[in-house]
Design an enzyme around this catalytic site. Sequence first.
Site, PDB file in Angstrom:
ATOM      1  N   ASN A  44       0.838  -1.202   0.000  1.00  0.00           N
ATOM      2  CA  ASN A  44       0.000   0.000   0.000  1.00  0.00           C
ATOM      3  C   ASN A  44       0.872   1.251   0.000  1.00  0.00           C
ATOM      4  O   ASN A  44       1.928   1.300   0.628  1.00  0.00           O
ATOM      5  CB  ASN A  44      -1.007   0.001   1.154  1.00  0.00           C
ATOM      6  CG  ASN A  44      -0.391  -0.237   2.516  1.00  0.00           C
ATOM      7  OD1 ASN A  44       0.591  -0.955   2.649  1.00  0.00           O
ATOM      8  ND2 ASN A  44      -0.988   0.356   3.534  1.00  0.00           N
ATOM      9  N   ILE A  45       0.401   2.253  -0.729  1.00  0.00           N
ATOM     10  CA  ILE A  45       1.135   3.512  -0.885  1.00  0.00           C
ATOM     11  C   ILE A  45       0.187   4.648  -0.541  1.00  0.00           C
ATOM     12  O   ILE A  45      -0.788   4.901  -1.276  1.00  0.00           O
ATOM     13  CB  ILE A  45       1.661   3.674  -2.329  1.00  0.00           C
ATOM     14  CG1 ILE A  45       2.552   2.479  -2.705  1.00  0.00           C
ATOM     15  CG2 ILE A  45       2.428   4.986  -2.459  1.00  0.00           C
ATOM     16  CD1 ILE A  45       3.017   2.479  -4.144  1.00  0.00           C
ATOM     17  N   GLU A  46       0.435   5.299   0.581  1.00  0.00           N
ATOM     18  CA  GLU A  46      -0.441   6.397   1.030  1.00  0.00           C
ATOM     19  C   GLU A  46       0.127   7.743   0.585  1.00  0.00           C
ATOM     20  O   GLU A  46       1.246   7.824   0.086  1.00  0.00           O
ATOM     21  CB  GLU A  46      -0.603   6.313   2.553  1.00  0.00           C
ATOM     22  CG  GLU A  46      -1.248   4.993   2.959  1.00  0.00           C
ATOM     23  CD  GLU A  46      -1.432   4.824   4.462  1.00  0.00           C
ATOM     24  OE1 GLU A  46      -0.927   5.659   5.240  1.00  0.00           O
ATOM     25  OE2 GLU A  46      -2.079   3.830   4.844  1.00  0.00           O
ATOM     26  N   CYS A  55      -4.263   0.751  -2.368  1.00  0.00           N
ATOM     27  CA  CYS A  55      -4.089  -0.500  -1.619  1.00  0.00           C
ATOM     28  C   CYS A  55      -3.018  -1.379  -2.264  1.00  0.00           C
ATOM     29  O   CYS A  55      -2.781  -1.312  -3.481  1.00  0.00           O
ATOM     30  CB  CYS A  55      -5.388  -1.301  -1.606  1.00  0.00           C
ATOM     31  SG  CYS A  55      -6.724  -0.540  -0.689  1.00  0.00           S
ATOM     32  N   GLU A  57      -3.190  -4.464  -3.018  1.00  0.00           N
ATOM     33  CA  GLU A  57      -3.744  -5.339  -4.053  1.00  0.00           C
ATOM     34  C   GLU A  57      -3.727  -4.648  -5.414  1.00  0.00           C
ATOM     35  O   GLU A  57      -3.347  -5.229  -6.429  1.00  0.00           O
ATOM     36  CB  GLU A  57      -5.186  -5.738  -3.713  1.00  0.00           C
ATOM     37  CG  GLU A  57      -5.312  -6.624  -2.487  1.00  0.00           C
ATOM     38  CD  GLU A  57      -5.489  -5.855  -1.186  1.00  0.00           C
ATOM     39  OE1 GLU A  57      -4.964  -4.732  -1.073  1.00  0.00           O
ATOM     40  OE2 GLU A  57      -6.153  -6.391  -0.274  1.00  0.00           O
ATOM     41  N   CYS A  88     -10.543  -4.651   0.253  1.00  0.00           N
ATOM     42  CA  CYS A  88     -11.631  -3.658   0.299  1.00  0.00           C
ATOM     43  C   CYS A  88     -12.538  -3.816  -0.930  1.00  0.00           C
ATOM     44  O   CYS A  88     -12.193  -4.513  -1.894  1.00  0.00           O
ATOM     45  CB  CYS A  88     -11.054  -2.244   0.373  1.00  0.00           C
ATOM     46  SG  CYS A  88     -10.473  -1.605  -1.214  1.00  0.00           S
ATOM     47  N   CYS A  91     -10.913  -2.911  -4.328  1.00  0.00           N
ATOM     48  CA  CYS A  91      -9.967  -3.921  -4.824  1.00  0.00           C
ATOM     49  C   CYS A  91     -10.705  -5.180  -5.278  1.00  0.00           C
ATOM     50  O   CYS A  91     -10.266  -5.854  -6.208  1.00  0.00           O
ATOM     51  CB  CYS A  91      -8.942  -4.258  -3.746  1.00  0.00           C
ATOM     52  SG  CYS A  91      -7.737  -2.931  -3.508  1.00  0.00           S
TER      53      CYS A  91
END
Length: 145
Positions: A44-46, A55, A57, A88, A91
């Site tokens: 995941n990359i915020e 996310c 995925e 989620c 995804c």
Amino acid sequence: MSAGRDELVARARAARKHAHCPFSGFAVGCAVRTADGRIFGGANIENASFNLGLCAERVAIFSAIAQGAREIRAVAVVTGADHPVYPCGGCRQILAEFAPRAGVTLVWRDGQSLETTVAALVPHAFVTGDFAASDPADRDGDDGG
Ligand code: THU
């Protein structure tokens, strides 16, 4: 778990180390195996602009697709939660598009794991065929012209 699953989980674990999650502190790793046998990982990359985060995925799936894959046959997702964490809703829709026949391995704290499938996670998925079969001239849904 099979040897193939073990390898996929190991790749998801490795990808998880690269998560960029300073806002949630929740690191997720994912690995996907394509129909042609390749494995792609993602984490995941915020972002400071929260809604732009992605996310694990989707990072893994989009990486596979961007590198020429068209179907994903197996997915592994690793978290550090104390319970199974399922993909989620967003995804799941992406999984329905690119991994409709895939098995999914969820791994959480201390290596506990369970097996499920995209078909089980996304019943009644909205798919291309839903709109490809519709009549573009019918705007009121009664097909009466
Ligand atoms: N997240 C994933 O990467 N995969 C999931 O299946 C659930 C949520 C990420 C998104 C965000 O970076 C963090 O977990 C908290 O929501």
